[in-house]
Design an enzyme around this catalytic site. Sequence first.
Site, mmCIF file in Angstrom:
data_model
loop_
_atom_site.group_PDB
_atom_site.id
_atom_site.type_symbol
_atom_site.label_atom_id
_atom_site.label_comp_id
_atom_site.label_asym_id
_atom_site.label_seq_id
_atom_site.Cartn_x
_atom_site.Cartn_y
_atom_site.Cartn_z
ATOM 1 N N HIS A 1 -44.764 -19.628 15.037
ATOM 2 C CA HIS A 1 -44.152 -18.749 14.040
ATOM 3 C C HIS A 1 -45.109 -17.580 13.762
ATOM 4 C CE1 HIS A 1 -42.011 -22.620 12.467
ATOM 5 N NE2 HIS A 1 -41.423 -22.133 13.548
ATOM 6 N N TYR B 1 -45.505 -27.992 7.899
ATOM 7 C CA TYR B 1 -45.822 -26.583 8.114
ATOM 8 C C TYR B 1 -46.486 -26.045 6.851
ATOM 9 C CZ TYR B 1 -42.619 -26.675 12.127
ATOM 10 O OH TYR B 1 -41.999 -26.955 13.320
ATOM 11 N N ASN C 1 -39.572 -21.269 8.533
ATOM 12 C CA ASN C 1 -39.368 -20.466 9.732
ATOM 13 C C ASN C 1 -38.988 -19.047 9.337
ATOM 14 O OD1 ASN C 1 -38.392 -23.315 9.770
ATOM 15 N ND2 ASN C 1 -38.639 -23.025 11.957
#
Length: 566
Positions: free
Chosen positions: A498, A416, A546
């Site tokens: 997200h 990510y 997150n």
Amino acid sequence: MARIIILVAAAAASLFQSVTCQCTAVPDKTYDYIVIGSGAGGIPVADRLSEAGHSVLLLEKGPPSSGRWNGTMKPAWLQGTNLTRFDVPGLFNQIWRDSNGVACEDTGVMAGCVLGGGVAVNSALWWKPPSRDWDVNFPEGWKSTDMKGPVEKVFGRIPGTDTPSQDGIRYNQQGFERISEGLNAAGFKQVTPNVQSEEKNMTYGHSTFFIQHAERHGPLRTYLETAAARPKFTLWTNTMARRVVRTGGRITGVQLDCRNGAGHNGTVNVTPGTGRVIVSAGTMGTAKVLFRSGIGRTDQLNVVKNSALDGATMISQDQWINLPVGYNLNDHVGTDIQVAHPDIRFYDFYAAYDTPIQSDVDAYLANRTGMLTTVAPNLGPIIWTQVTPSDGITRSIQWQARIEGRTNTSMTITQYLGTGTISRGRLDITPTLNTRVITAPYLRNATDKEAVVQGIEHMRGVLNGVANLTWVTPTKEQNTTAFVDSIPAALSSRNSNHWVGSCTIGTKDGREPGGNAVVDLNTKVYGTENLFVVDASIFPGITTGNPSAAIVAVAERAAERILALK
């Protein structure tokens, strides 16, 4: 403690008593605050406002989720319990196989349209945001020094855990152990992530979750419970906010549509003169409410004006507020790598929904122990690195490993790309009034792509140090740049879900030339007197990991600022 639980359960039952069986006309009553959306932003801000003594109405367009709030969606083996599919960690990932009646139908990407929103359907990952997330992304008044208090309040109420099972055992850790071998050899440090929250480079740890007693916890079991116990708090589910009702910049109420044969219809009003509306419907949903309320760029408002559903009733064009709603859209750039090792064993959490292993069901229901306390599909380790490509801007990366892949001995590790990214996208609204990503925010900047390549090249070297590990993708022989190039920078292949940024906070009023902000530093929508946005849509940039905890902290901070306004 038992008495408090009984009182909260009774409050929950009374909240739902009149709203879950049929459509109900809006009562002749006003509220000091109407909060649209019951996710990570809406629930905490509603709690804080009700705590201050105000009458608060919280609206959720979907049905109840957790059994604690009279949810009913569950597999057969949970019948007779107060648990639903949303409560049991081993069932969390089932949302990607079967989201019927759970996922929003009007957002174009996955979003939870149930009580709790994203914090009811996600993997319950719970990371304390590092200072860098605030200092790189947010404006003055929202830097790490300003956010320290709100973050501590959040983690005081929801500390999280890295051992969900009540026996303290972490189950099926072969994947964690094998990956850790490579990390340790490469000089990574193992940390307890929410204790050493600032250490986000060359570190790794066990996944941390907002789980308690081996059940989903978080805002649904803290902020919502305290709000529900107050007499001036009201919750309506199955009730969609169609638009805010306004004259110029003054909002007088919210027009509602009943959904699922339940909920409320009509227009509910705020307290005359002092009432306020807060939109917390998520990055996609909040933009939609604003568009339908005549707030956004002209091209999008004309879509609403020309729609069959809203055209005849839309606010007149002379009262439109021209703001960059939908711009600055951001998401983690997701890139999956996959490895295999003979020690790894896949546990079929998907089969656990309809055909679970009986001994695992028994352990969970009787003792809250065993594999079903594990968040599917067995997440961990979580790894943090940083890279600095040729533009000199450092990018934070979070790696999330899970035991699933092409074979039963595979692990998928998702990179990510987070704080520091430059690329942005845009969402819009369709003639059927669905939001959608019109410009994907992935790798639109060359140095963002450079950062992805650097990060993967480093991780390939790290994992090559694990004995008997083999590469599934990229293959051992494949060039890293060629591998990254082979994955389209599109929703279908890069979406981490997200989403942030469609209603950005800032000092540059988006109505003015060069302005890029939709809300001011108090989260008030520019051009309005009493309309606010409190959710991930106001984030100027993506977080390291997150964003759930960061959203709750933003809600805490926003409540402080809103309550301080005269």
